[in-house]
Design an enzyme around this catalytic site. Sequence first.
Site, PDB file in Angstrom:
ATOM      1  N   ASP A  11       0.861  -1.179   0.000  1.00  0.00           N
ATOM      2  CA  ASP A  11       0.000   0.000   0.000  1.00  0.00           C
ATOM      3  C   ASP A  11       0.901   1.235   0.000  1.00  0.00           C
ATOM      4  O   ASP A  11       1.781   1.366   0.862  1.00  0.00           O
ATOM      5  CB  ASP A  11      -0.892   0.032   1.241  1.00  0.00           C
ATOM      6  N   ASP A 130     -13.408  -4.391  -2.084  1.00  0.00           N
ATOM      7  CA  ASP A 130     -13.315  -4.336  -0.628  1.00  0.00           C
ATOM      8  C   ASP A 130     -14.674  -4.759  -0.081  1.00  0.00           C
ATOM      9  O   ASP A 130     -15.673  -4.082  -0.329  1.00  0.00           O
ATOM     10  CB  ASP A 130     -12.969  -2.918  -0.156  1.00  0.00           C
TER      11      ASP A 130
END
Length: 252
Positions: A11, A130
């Site tokens: 990330d 997600d």
Amino acid sequence: MLTKRIIPCLDVRNGRVVKGKKFKDIVDVDDPATLGKFYSDSGADELVFYDITASNEERKTSLEFVKRVAEEINIPFCVGGGVSTIDDFTNILLKGADKVSVNSSAVKNPQLIREASEKFGAQCVVLSMDAKKNDEGSWSVYVKGGREKTDLDAIDWAKKGVELGAGEIVVNSIDEDGMKNGYDIELLSKITSAVNVPVIASGGAGNMDDFVKAAKEADADGILAASVFHFGEIKIKDLKEYMKKQGVEVRI
């Protein structure tokens, strides 16, 4: 059993690799190109980079780090975060990425998946979702880095994404993200049964058995993790040797 892929997830925020829990409590880890090269040299099969605040900040993916990563590694890598147009796909692929991941923008404009698949091939288009369990016992899709709930059901959205031309699905469990309690096997199993493209498990790795379960019980094609790799808790070489002993085919 096909060979299962081990995929470190990096990330990126403000040009640095970071990590959090349940998409919050973010801490700094390392430089993307440096860490990418380390994983490439350590036996990772692929890498995934997410510019994690791009969608929420309504900006494009930071491409500067993509070019540097491409110069340092010799394995395939995928880039996502803030991808909303065909030009974004073009720019990321031209910088050296092998695949592009879409999430929030695909929810907003599903035809982006079809257009990208037709132009670059399904193998370049990754639908990342997600998902978080809801009160009805199924899973809702979230956007903007897990900040905003949608009306989409995760299994239905995975099917739709494949129909539109996505060549791979990454399933990020918000409930399990960074918690190290194992992957959401129930959710993964439902999605691997529902689609005929590779499914990547994401969110929840805490020990080597978690990877084995995702491969064997949920039939995930790739198993993605961040914290356990970034902080040296699991070494990729050791993980692959362990998985092989447990009867999971991996590339060593």
